[in-house]
Scaffold this motif. Sequence first.
Motif, PDB file in Angstrom:
ATOM      1  N   PRO A 157       0.840  -1.203   0.000  1.00 12.84           N
ATOM      2  CA  PRO A 157       0.000   0.000   0.000  1.00 12.84           C
ATOM      3  C   PRO A 157       0.876   1.254   0.000  1.00 12.84           C
ATOM      4  O   PRO A 157       2.055   1.209   0.377  1.00 12.84           O
ATOM      5  N   TYR A 158       0.284   2.373  -0.399  1.00 11.19           N
ATOM      6  CA  TYR A 158       1.038   3.627  -0.443  1.00 11.19           C
ATOM      7  C   TYR A 158       0.054   4.794  -0.501  1.00 11.19           C
ATOM      8  O   TYR A 158      -1.154   4.594  -0.706  1.00 11.19           O
ATOM      9  N   TYR A 159       0.566   6.003  -0.315  1.00 11.39           N
ATOM     10  CA  TYR A 159      -0.232   7.217  -0.498  1.00 11.39           C
ATOM     11  C   TYR A 159       0.022   7.753  -1.908  1.00 11.39           C
ATOM     12  O   TYR A 159       1.144   8.144  -2.222  1.00 11.39           O
ATOM     13  N   PRO A 160      -0.966   7.772  -2.776  1.00 13.62           N
ATOM     14  CA  PRO A 160      -0.745   8.251  -4.146  1.00 13.62           C
ATOM     15  C   PRO A 160      -0.703   9.776  -4.207  1.00 13.62           C
ATOM     16  O   PRO A 160      -1.260  10.470  -3.369  1.00 13.62           O
ATOM     17  N   ARG A 161      -0.016  10.267  -5.211  1.00 16.00           N
ATOM     18  CA  ARG A 161      -0.063  11.701  -5.491  1.00 16.00           C
ATOM     19  C   ARG A 161      -1.386  12.045  -6.180  1.00 16.00           C
ATOM     20  O   ARG A 161      -2.011  11.190  -6.801  1.00 16.00           O
ATOM     21  N   ILE A 162      -1.759  13.303  -6.102  1.00 20.37           N
ATOM     22  CA  ILE A 162      -2.931  13.796  -6.814  1.00 20.37           C
ATOM     23  C   ILE A 162      -2.473  14.803  -7.872  1.00 20.37           C
ATOM     24  O   ILE A 162      -1.755  15.747  -7.554  1.00 20.37           O
ATOM     25  N   GLY A 163      -2.878  14.591  -9.098  1.00 19.61           N
ATOM     26  CA  GLY A 163      -2.634  15.597 -10.140  1.00 19.61           C
ATOM     27  C   GLY A 163      -1.378  15.406 -10.955  1.00 19.61           C
ATOM     28  O   GLY A 163      -0.866  16.378 -11.528  1.00 19.61           O
ATOM     29  N   ASP A 164      -0.849  14.175 -11.052  1.00 22.50           N
ATOM     30  CA  ASP A 164       0.235  13.940 -12.008  1.00 22.50           C
ATOM     31  C   ASP A 164      -0.234  14.373 -13.400  1.00 22.50           C
ATOM     32  O   ASP A 164      -1.405  14.175 -13.762  1.00 22.50           O
ATOM     33  N   SER A 165       0.667  14.933 -14.176  1.00 24.20           N
ATOM     34  CA  SER A 165       0.297  15.331 -15.548  1.00 24.20           C
ATOM     35  C   SER A 165       1.406  14.926 -16.504  1.00 24.20           C
ATOM     36  O   SER A 165       2.568  14.782 -16.113  1.00 24.20           O
ATOM     37  N   TRP A 166       1.040  14.729 -17.751  1.00 23.14           N
ATOM     38  CA  TRP A 166       1.998  14.306 -18.754  1.00 23.14           C
ATOM     39  C   TRP A 166       1.612  14.908 -20.096  1.00 23.14           C
ATOM     40  O   TRP A 166       0.458  15.280 -20.335  1.00 23.14           O
ATOM     41  N   THR A 167       2.580  14.980 -20.974  1.00 23.76           N
ATOM     42  CA  THR A 167       2.389  15.578 -22.289  1.00 23.76           C
ATOM     43  C   THR A 167       2.232  14.477 -23.328  1.00 23.76           C
ATOM     44  O   THR A 167       3.102  13.605 -23.448  1.00 23.76           O
ATOM     45  N   LYS A 168       1.134  14.520 -24.043  1.00 22.88           N
ATOM     46  CA  LYS A 168       0.912  13.534 -25.103  1.00 22.88           C
ATOM     47  C   LYS A 168       1.648  13.945 -26.377  1.00 22.88           C
ATOM     48  O   LYS A 168       1.918  15.120 -26.611  1.00 22.88           O
TER      49      LYS A 168
END
Length: 299
Positions: A157-168
């Motif tokens: 288990p882990y605490y996920p980040r919120i709002g990762d973004s990436w460029t298509k």
Amino acid sequence: MPPKRVLVSYGVDVDAVAGWIGSYGGEDSPNDISRGIWAGTIGTQRLLKMFAKYDIKCTWFIPGHSLDTFPEDMAAVRDAGHEIGLHGYLHENPVDMSLEQQEAVLDKTYRQLTEFAGKPPRGSVAPWWETSAEGTKLLLKYGIEYDHSLQHHDCQPYYPRIGDSWTKIDYSKKAEEWMKPLVKGGPSGLVEIPGNWYIDDLPPMMFIKSAPNSHGFMNARDVESIWKDHFDYFYREYDEFVFTFSIHPDVSGRPHVLLMHERLIEYFKQHEGVEFVTMEYICDDFKSKNPPEPGAILP
């Protein structure tokens, strides 16, 4: 060597009719709807019988549609002492919904499950395991403590980040415009209990007419060997880990898959340190040892 501690947890997604309407292309097929009815009744009851046989309590993620359509069968799940979690209303894909639609679905199903179970749900599985920054923030707004949709890890288990973004990639533009790394979002206090497509019964063993790569007829013993290999590797490499199944009455209620689960349960029980628990147990256990980062968005 330190003692082993292995938390095995079944997550049961009661997709049933909702799955065929919302995700599997069966909304115009009486035959597929019939299969969904089988899952909500016969498949569900068979799984309940198996869990009772081994005295296992697990977590059932019930779409609102399944609760409305099969009230007696879902009451049997609740009355057997299993945890109840969120799984949308009609197995609708969060990626395809507006923020307003996502909140409407969450609000309705949160209230449904709270009334049904007599207490608020603590966990959620996103249909199709598709999540968004907005959806995660909505879960936290409603006080949801854990999610079982992401796959940054496969046995911790882990605490996920919120709002990762990436460029298509956009081949109509200069390469410099899309040669950019993933940008990490901010911390959250939502516990992520990892999902894993490779420990999910549906992709290899559910026949879906609308899916060109649908398997549906894979030998359950082949799937069993894949799942055992996952377990054996984790057991060799980690002193503590979680082993979280995602199963569906639609698939695991079938005889050849039920027998596979019985063999796996008996195999796991032969190993020192193995416990069968609910996902809320995993959530509480993780939070008791791992505080969220400072500034994390909390439930």
